[in-house]
Design an enzyme around this catalytic site. Structure first.
Site, PDB file in Angstrom:
ATOM      1  N   ASP A  97      -1.382   0.415  26.540  1.00 45.04           N
ATOM      2  CA  ASP A  97      -1.115   0.063  25.143  1.00 45.04           C
ATOM      3  C   ASP A  97      -1.054   1.372  24.360  1.00 45.04           C
ATOM      4  OD1 ASP A  97      -1.424  -0.608  22.383  1.00 45.04           O
ATOM      5  OD2 ASP A  97      -2.218  -2.560  22.982  1.00 45.04           O
ATOM      6  N   ASN A 111       8.910   5.696  21.844  1.00 47.09           N
ATOM      7  CA  ASN A 111       9.887   4.655  21.491  1.00 47.09           C
ATOM      8  C   ASN A 111       9.232   3.303  21.217  1.00 47.09           C
ATOM      9  OD1 ASN A 111      12.634   3.071  21.836  1.00 47.09           O
ATOM     10  ND2 ASN A 111      11.246   2.230  23.368  1.00 47.09           N
ATOM     11  N   TYR A 153       6.493  -2.462   8.162  1.00 46.95           N
ATOM     12  CA  TYR A 153       7.307  -1.730   9.141  1.00 46.95           C
ATOM     13  C   TYR A 153       7.901  -0.477   8.496  1.00 46.95           C
ATOM     14  CZ  TYR A 153      11.109  -1.090  12.630  1.00 46.95           C
ATOM     15  OH  TYR A 153      11.983  -0.601  13.588  1.00 46.95           O
TER      16      TYR A 153
HETATM   17  P1  NDP Z   1      12.043  -4.206  21.748  1.00 46.18           P
HETATM   18  O1  NDP Z   1      11.222  -5.178  20.994  1.00 46.18           O
HETATM   19  O2  NDP Z   1      13.195  -4.683  22.545  1.00 46.18           O
HETATM   20  O3  NDP Z   1      11.097  -3.358  22.721  1.00 46.18           O
HETATM   21  C1  NDP Z   1       9.907  -2.808  22.244  1.00 46.18           C
HETATM   22  C2  NDP Z   1       9.273  -2.028  23.362  1.00 46.18           C
HETATM   23  O4  NDP Z   1       8.044  -1.479  22.858  1.00 46.18           O
HETATM   24  C3  NDP Z   1       8.958  -2.891  24.546  1.00 46.18           C
HETATM   25  O5  NDP Z   1       9.334  -2.205  25.719  1.00 46.18           O
HETATM   26  C4  NDP Z   1       7.452  -3.052  24.477  1.00 46.18           C
HETATM   27  O6  NDP Z   1       6.913  -3.052  25.769  1.00 46.18           O
HETATM   28  C5  NDP Z   1       7.006  -1.777  23.782  1.00 46.18           C
HETATM   29  N1  NDP Z   1       5.754  -1.952  23.066  1.00 46.18           N
HETATM   30  C6  NDP Z   1       5.527  -2.647  21.926  1.00 46.18           C
HETATM   31  N2  NDP Z   1       4.247  -2.581  21.571  1.00 46.18           N
HETATM   32  C7  NDP Z   1       3.638  -1.814  22.510  1.00 46.18           C
HETATM   33  C8  NDP Z   1       2.316  -1.371  22.703  1.00 46.18           C
HETATM   34  N3  NDP Z   1       1.337  -1.687  21.855  1.00 46.18           N
HETATM   35  N4  NDP Z   1       2.036  -0.593  23.782  1.00 46.18           N
HETATM   36  C9  NDP Z   1       3.019  -0.266  24.652  1.00 46.18           C
HETATM   37  N5  NDP Z   1       4.297  -0.636  24.516  1.00 46.18           N
HETATM   38  C10 NDP Z   1       4.597  -1.411  23.467  1.00 46.18           C
HETATM   39  O7  NDP Z   1      12.450  -3.114  20.703  1.00 46.18           O
HETATM   40  P2  NDP Z   1      13.711  -2.127  20.592  1.00 46.18           P
HETATM   41  O8  NDP Z   1      14.128  -1.651  21.904  1.00 46.18           O
HETATM   42  O9  NDP Z   1      14.681  -2.758  19.697  1.00 46.18           O
HETATM   43  O10 NDP Z   1      13.019  -0.942  19.760  1.00 46.18           O
HETATM   44  C11 NDP Z   1      12.614   0.283  20.313  1.00 46.18           C
HETATM   45  C12 NDP Z   1      12.240   1.211  19.174  1.00 46.18           C
HETATM   46  O11 NDP Z   1      13.356   1.378  18.316  1.00 46.18           O
HETATM   47  C13 NDP Z   1      11.102   0.678  18.300  1.00 46.18           C
HETATM   48  O12 NDP Z   1      10.284   1.743  17.897  1.00 46.18           O
HETATM   49  C14 NDP Z   1      11.839   0.101  17.110  1.00 46.18           C
HETATM   50  O13 NDP Z   1      11.035   0.069  15.956  1.00 46.18           O
HETATM   51  C15 NDP Z   1      12.974   1.081  16.983  1.00 46.18           C
HETATM   52  N6  NDP Z   1      14.127   0.552  16.271  1.00 46.18           N
HETATM   53  C16 NDP Z   1      14.742  -0.611  16.679  1.00 46.18           C
HETATM   54  C17 NDP Z   1      15.813  -1.093  15.972  1.00 46.18           C
HETATM   55  C18 NDP Z   1      16.501  -2.358  16.352  1.00 46.18           C
HETATM   56  O14 NDP Z   1      17.284  -2.854  15.528  1.00 46.18           O
HETATM   57  N7  NDP Z   1      16.300  -2.908  17.541  1.00 46.18           N
HETATM   58  C19 NDP Z   1      16.345  -0.389  14.788  1.00 46.18           C
HETATM   59  C20 NDP Z   1      15.625   0.814  14.460  1.00 46.18           C
HETATM   60  C21 NDP Z   1      14.565   1.250  15.177  1.00 46.18           C
HETATM   61  P3  NDP Z   1       5.804  -4.062  26.306  1.00 46.18           P
HETATM   62  O15 NDP Z   1       6.253  -5.418  25.895  1.00 46.18           O
HETATM   63  O16 NDP Z   1       5.810  -3.774  27.767  1.00 46.18           O
HETATM   64  O17 NDP Z   1       4.518  -3.664  25.676  1.00 46.18           O
END
Ligand code: NDP
Length: 251
Positions: A58, A84, A149
Site C-alpha cells: 500500500d 503513479n 482530489y
Molecule cells: P486506475 O484506477 O485505473 O488505477 C489506479 C492504480 O493505482 C491501480 O493500479 C491501483 O492498484 C493503484 N493504487 C491505488 N491505491 C493504491 C494504494 N493505496 N497502494 C498501492 N496502489 C494503489 O487509475 P489510472 O490508471 O486512471 O490512474 C493512474 C494515475 O493517473 C493516478 O495517479 C491518477 O490520479 C492519475 N490520473 C488519471 C487520470 C484519468 O483520467 N484516468 C487523469 C489524470 C491523472 P491496486 O488496485 O493494485 O492497489
C-alpha cells in the site's frame, strides 16, 4: 533500447496508466518492477510481459514502501521511480468530510512522498536518477465536485517543484506528468457515477467528461507513457521541476 540497463519501479502498475508506463519502459530496455495491492492484476501484468517483477504494498504505508523498495533494489539499484498509484472520490465540498481529504492525500500525495523517500537516497549516492509523479490537470486547475482530489494533486505538483530545486545538482531530475481524462477504469468509474446519479446514458456521460478537452476525446494511457519515457531517457537531464500537461490543449 533507450533504457537498457536501467531499473524502474512503477506504483499502481497493475492496470491503467501505470501498466502502460511499465510496458513502455520495459519495451525500451528497462527492468521494471510494479507495486500495488491487487496481486491478480500485478501477476497478470507480469505474465503478459508488461513487467519483470511485482511487489504487494500500500503506497500510503511508509514502512512497507521503504522495505519494498529496498528489497527491489537488492537485485539492481533503482534508477527510475514512477509514483503513479492514485485514487479519486467525487462529491460536493460540503459533503466531502475531512476524512475524504485525508484518504486522497494519503494515496495521491503521501504515496508519492513514500516512494520518493525510499528511492532518492540511492539515486543521490550514484549521482543519477529520475523521479516522476503522475499528477493530473487537477494539479493545475480546479474542477467542481472533486475538491479533495484537486487539493491532493496540487500538493503533488508543489512537491515536485520543490524537490527538483533541492536535487538540482545531484544528477536526479524530478518531474510531474499531468494528464486530462484518460481511458482507464478510473474514468469508467466516473462514467458509472454520472449515469447512476443523473440518469444520463453512457455516451452522454462520456461526452460530459471529454468536453473540457479541445480534442474531444479521452487521453490514451500510452500517450502518458510516451511522455514518461521521454523524461526517463538520456536526453532529458536538464528537464526538472516541470509539469508536462497531456491534455489536448485544455489550458
Ligand atoms: P486506475 O484506477 O485505473 O488505477 C489506479 C492504480 O493505482 C491501480 O493500479 C491501483 O492498484 C493503484 N493504487 C491505488 N491505491 C493504491 C494504494 N493505496 N497502494 C498501492 N496502489 C494503489 O487509475 P489510472 O490508471 O486512471 O490512474 C493512474 C494515475 O493517473 C493516478 O495517479 C491518477 O490520479 C492519475 N490520473 C488519471 C487520470 C484519468 O483520467 N484516468 C487523469 C489524470 C491523472 P491496486 O488496485 O493494485 O492497489
Amino acid at each position: 533500447m533507450l533504457l537498457a540497463g536501467r531499473h524502474a519501479v512503477v506504483t499502481g502498475g497493475g492496470r491503467g496508466i501505470g501498466r502502460a508506463i511499465a510496458a513502455t519502459l520495459r519495451r525500451h530496455g528497462a527492468r521494471v518492477a510494479i507495486i500495488g495491492r491487487d496481486e491478480a492484476a500485478l501477476a497478470s501484468a507480469c505474465e503478459a510481459g508488461d513487467a519483470d517483477a511485482y511487489a504487494i504494498c500500500d503506497v500510503g504505508d511508509e514502512a512497507a514502501m521503504a522495505a519494498t523498495v529496498s528489497r527491489l533494489a537488492e537485485t539492481q539499484p533503482i534508477d527510475i521511480a514512477i509514483a503513479n498509484a492514485g485514487a479519486v472520490e467525487t462529491g460536493p465540498f460540503l459533503r466531502s468530510p475531512a476524512e475524504r481529504f485525508r484518504r486522497l492525500s494519503e494515496i495521491n500525495l503521501i504515496g508519492t512522498v513514500n516512494l520518493f523517500h525510499a528511492a532518492l537516497p540511492g539515486m543521490i549516492e550514484r549521482g543519477d536518477g529520475r523521479l516522476i509523479a503522475i499528477a493530473s490537470t487537477a494539479g493545475h486547475r480546479g474542477y467542481p465536485y472533486v475538491s479533495a482530489y484537486v487539493a491532493a494533486k496540487h500538493a503533488v505538483v508543489g512537491l515536485v517543484k520543490s524537490l527538483a530545486l533541492e536535487t538540482a545538482r545531484s544528477g536526479v531530475t524530478v518531474n510531474a506528468v499531468c494528464p486530462g481524462y484518460a481511458d482507464t477504469e478510473m474514468v469508467a468509474g466516473g462514467i458509472d457515477t454520472i449515469v447512476a446519479k443523473t440518469g444520463a446514458t453512457r455516451e452522454q456521460a462520456l461526452a460530459e467528461m471529454v468536453k473540457a478537452n479541445p480534442q474531444g476525446r479521452l487521453i490514451a494511457p500510452g500517450e502518458v507513457a510516451a511522455s514518461v519515457l521521454y523524461l526517463c531517457g538520456p536526453g532529458s537531464g536538464s528537464v526538472t521541476g516541470q509539469s508536462l500537461l497531456i491534455n489536448g490543449g485544455e489550458f
